[in-house]
Design a protein around this motif. Sequence first.
Motif, mmCIF file in Angstrom:
data_model
loop_
_atom_site.group_PDB
_atom_site.id
_atom_site.type_symbol
_atom_site.label_atom_id
_atom_site.label_comp_id
_atom_site.label_asym_id
_atom_site.label_seq_id
_atom_site.Cartn_x
_atom_site.Cartn_y
_atom_site.Cartn_z
ATOM 1 N N GLY A 21 17.564 4.448 7.405
ATOM 2 C CA GLY A 21 17.866 5.867 7.306
ATOM 3 C C GLY A 21 19.067 6.192 6.444
ATOM 4 N N ALA A 22 19.927 7.055 6.986
ATOM 5 C CA ALA A 22 21.086 7.543 6.236
ATOM 6 C C ALA A 22 22.038 6.408 5.875
ATOM 7 N N MET A 23 22.203 5.444 6.754
ATOM 8 C CA MET A 23 23.108 4.330 6.465
ATOM 9 C C MET A 23 22.620 3.541 5.250
ATOM 10 N N ARG A 24 21.330 3.411 5.098
ATOM 11 C CA ARG A 24 20.776 2.703 3.939
ATOM 12 C C ARG A 24 21.116 3.440 2.640
ATOM 13 N N ALA A 25 21.010 4.772 2.667
ATOM 14 C CA ALA A 25 21.357 5.566 1.480
ATOM 15 C C ALA A 25 22.857 5.482 1.203
ATOM 16 N N HIS A 26 23.696 5.510 2.260
ATOM 17 C CA HIS A 26 25.139 5.408 2.078
ATOM 18 C C HIS A 26 25.496 4.106 1.359
ATOM 19 N N LEU A 27 24.835 3.026 1.736
ATOM 20 C CA LEU A 27 25.187 1.714 1.207
ATOM 21 C C LEU A 27 24.506 1.378 -0.117
ATOM 22 N N GLU A 77 28.264 21.878 6.136
ATOM 23 C CA GLU A 77 29.302 20.877 5.908
ATOM 24 C C GLU A 77 29.574 20.699 4.418
ATOM 25 N N LEU A 78 28.518 20.731 3.600
ATOM 26 C CA LEU A 78 28.678 20.588 2.156
ATOM 27 C C LEU A 78 29.479 21.752 1.582
ATOM 28 N N GLN A 79 29.235 22.969 2.058
ATOM 29 C CA GLN A 79 29.978 24.121 1.563
ATOM 30 C C GLN A 79 31.452 24.056 1.986
ATOM 31 N N GLN A 80 31.736 23.476 3.145
ATOM 32 C CA GLN A 80 33.129 23.279 3.539
ATOM 33 C C GLN A 80 33.810 22.297 2.597
ATOM 34 N N VAL A 81 33.088 21.272 2.183
ATOM 35 C CA VAL A 81 33.630 20.311 1.214
ATOM 36 C C VAL A 81 33.866 21.016 -0.118
ATOM 37 N N HIS A 100 13.704 6.480 -3.059
ATOM 38 C CA HIS A 100 12.402 6.406 -2.400
ATOM 39 C C HIS A 100 12.221 7.464 -1.313
ATOM 40 N N ASP A 101 13.307 8.172 -0.966
ATOM 41 C CA ASP A 101 13.250 9.216 0.049
ATOM 42 C C ASP A 101 14.229 10.315 -0.344
ATOM 43 N N LEU A 102 13.746 11.341 -1.023
ATOM 44 C CA LEU A 102 14.600 12.426 -1.494
ATOM 45 C C LEU A 102 14.744 13.539 -0.461
ATOM 46 N N GLY A 103 14.575 13.215 0.816
ATOM 47 C CA GLY A 103 14.706 14.205 1.875
ATOM 48 C C GLY A 103 16.140 14.593 2.158
ATOM 49 N N SER A 104 17.089 13.757 1.734
ATOM 50 C CA SER A 104 18.499 14.059 1.944
ATOM 51 C C SER A 104 19.344 13.265 0.955
ATOM 52 N N ALA A 105 20.592 13.686 0.829
ATOM 53 C CA ALA A 105 21.569 12.992 -0.011
ATOM 54 C C ALA A 105 22.785 12.688 0.838
ATOM 55 N N SER A 106 23.525 11.667 0.467
ATOM 56 C CA SER A 106 24.758 11.302 1.159
ATOM 57 C C SER A 106 25.933 11.693 0.287
ATOM 58 N N VAL A 107 26.943 12.327 0.890
ATOM 59 C CA VAL A 107 28.116 12.785 0.153
ATOM 60 C C VAL A 107 29.358 12.210 0.827
ATOM 61 N N TRP A 108 30.270 11.655 0.009
ATOM 62 C CA TRP A 108 31.513 11.097 0.538
ATOM 63 C C TRP A 108 32.544 12.208 0.693
ATOM 64 N N GLU A 148 36.477 13.300 2.878
ATOM 65 C CA GLU A 148 37.704 12.687 3.394
ATOM 66 C C GLU A 148 37.494 12.062 4.763
ATOM 67 N N GLU A 149 36.546 12.592 5.542
ATOM 68 C CA GLU A 149 36.257 12.062 6.874
ATOM 69 C C GLU A 149 35.211 10.953 6.862
ATOM 70 N N GLY A 150 34.552 10.745 5.729
ATOM 71 C CA GLY A 150 33.502 9.721 5.640
ATOM 72 C C GLY A 150 32.237 10.314 5.043
ATOM 73 N N TRP A 151 31.138 9.632 5.209
ATOM 74 C CA TRP A 151 29.863 10.081 4.651
ATOM 75 C C TRP A 151 29.263 11.190 5.495
ATOM 76 N N ILE A 152 28.649 12.175 4.817
ATOM 77 C CA ILE A 152 27.835 13.180 5.504
ATOM 78 C C ILE A 152 26.456 13.157 4.864
ATOM 79 N N GLU A 153 25.470 13.487 5.660
ATOM 80 C CA GLU A 153 24.087 13.553 5.167
ATOM 81 C C GLU A 153 23.742 15.016 4.944
ATOM 82 N N VAL A 154 23.245 15.322 3.734
ATOM 83 C CA VAL A 154 22.924 16.689 3.375
ATOM 84 C C VAL A 154 21.415 16.798 3.151
ATOM 85 N N PRO A 155 20.712 17.596 3.966
ATOM 86 C CA PRO A 155 19.249 17.712 3.812
ATOM 87 C C PRO A 155 18.863 18.491 2.560
#
Length: 93
Positions: free
Chosen positions: A25-31, A56-60, A76-84, A86-93
């Motif tokens: 899932g999201a951890m795979r995209a983060h890495l 969350e993305l708009q707050q960033v 292979h899965d464009l359902g979400s993106a991962s954004v770095w 200051e607090e860590g990774w967030i998943e953006v749908p």
Amino acid sequence: MNGATPLNRWLELSRDYGVMPGPRGAMRAHLFGTYIKRIITKKGLRIAGLQFQSKELQQVRRTSGKTPIVGRVNNHDLGSASVWTEEGWIEVP
């Protein structure tokens, strides 16, 4: 051990100790996702012609301004993106 091929050693150790499953899932995209560097707009984050948006993305965006952010996307899965952030990774749908 002595004179063993890498494959034989792998088979021996995996039999004795097992193998942990890879991230999902999201951890795979983060890495392992494709690295991107983009500026967040009011419409969100544009990747491969798709807009990714969340509160969350708009707050960033409010804190980063026009500074490009670092992210990753799973090709292979464009359902979400991962954004770095200051607090860590967030998943953006």
